[in-house]
Enzyme design. Structure first.
Site, PDB file in Angstrom:
ATOM      1  N   PRO A 146       3.521   3.673  -4.766  1.00 35.12           N
ATOM      2  CG  PRO A 146       2.062   1.967  -4.159  1.00 35.12           C
ATOM      3  CD  PRO A 146       2.155   3.441  -4.290  1.00 35.12           C
TER       4      PRO A 146
ATOM      5  CG  ASP B  12      -0.405   4.089  -8.070  1.00 30.47           C
ATOM      6  OD1 ASP B  12      -0.240   3.211  -7.203  1.00 30.47           O
ATOM      7  OD2 ASP B  12      -0.920   5.205  -7.844  1.00 30.47           O
ATOM      8  CG  HIS B  13       1.837  -2.906  -7.315  1.00 27.88           C
ATOM      9  ND1 HIS B  13       0.850  -3.583  -7.989  1.00 27.88           N
ATOM     10  CD2 HIS B  13       2.719  -3.857  -6.926  1.00 27.88           C
ATOM     11  CE1 HIS B  13       1.107  -4.872  -8.000  1.00 27.88           C
ATOM     12  NE2 HIS B  13       2.238  -5.074  -7.364  1.00 27.88           N
ATOM     13  NE  ARG B  14      -1.271   4.475  -4.613  1.00 32.48           N
ATOM     14  CZ  ARG B  14      -1.255   5.790  -4.435  1.00 32.48           C
ATOM     15  NH1 ARG B  14      -1.480   6.292  -3.238  1.00 32.48           N
ATOM     16  NH2 ARG B  14      -1.014   6.608  -5.443  1.00 32.48           N
TER      17      ARG B  14
END
Ligand code: CAO
Length: 432
Positions: free
Chosen positions: A230, A404-406
């Site tokens: 993401p 990376d939004h994680r």
């Protein structure tokens, strides 16, 4: 006489494929004669004979998938078995084995070695050509075995390759439109590919360009990254008015022995300081774990004729601007000439992709996994900025950070990018 086995030691990390085989069983070869070539997603290498002898077995062919331990050739030699290569420059390794039966070469084999038929193919003709000519043929998608060589021993020269390609193009131009796309009686794999291009050619002439392994691998990786991570891209800009003034002064002072300073070394320096300040961006995302790195190795994208390569500068936080400039220049040269070793391409914590010398206002870079962020740099421009009292001309550098939004929250991503901007506006802050 002992047999030596030849493998491609460069392919420790990832498999590759054979791009050419230039010898046949029974052929006499001299030490360092190129037996063939291979490439993986990172490097393209020639496979030299480690000793003079007779090629007893050719165990591979063009397009075979190979690993570091795949035995490609067996050569019978009277020379001492050479030692294992000490440097990473060597692309092949050898292992000496005693043959169960060591037949003496028949005189006929010695007299006419190069004409030996390729197993399973009566039409095989070994092709002599330099690695650079082979590389060009590979880039153009030309089958070098079909090129008539005009050099000594029918060696294929660059001009032969050009003539060959010109002839094909001239033939294609004079052929009736879509002639090569007409359905044929039996369907081969090549014809099936042609049929697939038929849809593309519906509205005009097309050219089919096969992808090199490097491009195929890059295509697979960016697809995986873009479709599984993401991505969030945060845009910003750094005021580099003072930095650019200083850079130009430094370059004007530099004597011939000093390396030219482009913006990239300063950007790497600022990124290293920011990664130290924000350890969650100096990390790998590994399933349910975030692995924080205690070292700062940064990759930078290099645009090469073969495709995109991302060599890694190690310990960026320990290097001066001049040392960074030297490292960037050396790695760029190696990338352009496809001399990067596997270790030049591994271990990155973060990537910088600078398109500033080319142009553009902003772009959305794709993360290089397992890293969690990448910085895109676009072309700087002079802008009118309000200083509270009046507009001032300031040189602004557009920055695009994909993360990376994680692994990285939006606030952390925005702070990280703002910090890079502050550092580039005043590099003294990197010393704090
Ligand atoms: N704005 C304006 N000019 C810039 C600039 C920027 N952001 N960045 C560099 N320049 C200038 C340099 O200062 C230099 O100018 P001078 O000669 O006047 O000093 C000129 O552009 C050429 O620079 P360069 O390209 O030789 O050197 P570099 O260190 O900036 O870049 C490299 C090296 C390897 C990054 C570059 O050659 C390259 O390959 N860029 C493409 C990377 C790429 O393809 N990225 C996309 C990957 S997909 O995400």
């Amino acid at each position: 006489m002992p047999l030596i086995e030849i493998t491609c030691s460069e392919f420790k990390e990832s498999e590759g494929s054979v791009t050419s085989v230039t010898v046949a069983p029974g052929q006499l070869v001299s030490r360092d004669q190129v037996l063939g070539s291979a490439e993986n997603d990172k490097v393209s290498v020639d496979i030299p004979a480690p000793a003079a002898g007779i090629v007893r077995e050719v165990l591979t062919k063009t397009a075979d998938t190979i690993g570091a331990h795949t035995v490609l050739f067996r050569i019978e030699t009277s020379e001492d078995a050479p030692p294992q290569p000490a440097t990473e420059q060597k692309s092949s390794t050898v292992q000496t084995i005693e043959p169960a039966v060591a037949p003496e070469p028949a005189p006929a084999e010695l007299a006419e070695p190069a004409q030996s038929a390729w197993p399973g193919s009566a039409s095989f003709r070994p092709t002599h050509a330099s690695p650079s000519v082979r590389r060009i043929a590979l880039e153009w998608g030309a089958d070098i075995a079909r090129v008539r060589g005009s050099g000594p021993h029918q060696r294929v020269l660059e001009r032969d390759l050009k003539d060959h390609v010109r002839t094909i193009l001239a033939r294609a131009a004079s052929a009736p439109a879509n002639a090569s796309l007409q359905p044929s009686r039996t369907t081969t794999a090549a014809e099936a590919r042609d049929a697939a291009t038929e849809a593309d050619s519906e509205f005009g002439p097309v050219e089919v360009r096969p992808l090199s392994l490097l491009r195929k691998t890059a295509a697979r990786r960016v697809t995986e990254s873009a479709s599984t991570i993401p991505h969030v891209t945060q845009f910003g800009a750094a005021d580099i008015t003072e930095l650019e003034r200083w850079r130009l002064e430094l370059n004007a002072e530099a004597n011939a022995a000093q390396v030219k300073l482009t913006l990239l070394p300063f950007i790497l320096n600022a990124c290293a300081a920011a990664l130290r300040a924000f350890p969650e961006l100096n990390a790998s995302f590994r399933g349910d774990k975030l692995v924080l790195k205690r070292f700062v190795h940064i990759g930078f994208a290099v645009d090469t004729p073969h495709g995109l390569l991302v060599p890694v500068v190690r310990d960026v936080d320990q290097l001066s601007i001049t040392e960074l400039a030297r490292a960037v220049r050396e790695l760029t040269q190696k990338a352009v000439h496809r001399k990067l070793t596997t270790s030049d391409l591994r271990g990155g914590c973060f990537t910088v992709s600078s398109l500033g010398s080319i142009g553009g206002r902003a772009f959305t870079p794709i993360i290089n996994p397992p890293e969690v962020a990448i910085l895109g740099v676009s072309r700087h421009s002079m802008e009118a900025r309000w200083d509270g009292e009046r507009f001032q001309p300031r040189l602004m550098l557009p920055l695009s950070l994909s993360y990376d939004h994680r692994a990285v929250d939006g606030a952390a991503g925005a702070r990280f990018l703002a910090h890079i901007g502050e550092l580039l506006s005043d590099l003294r802050r990197a010393l704090l």
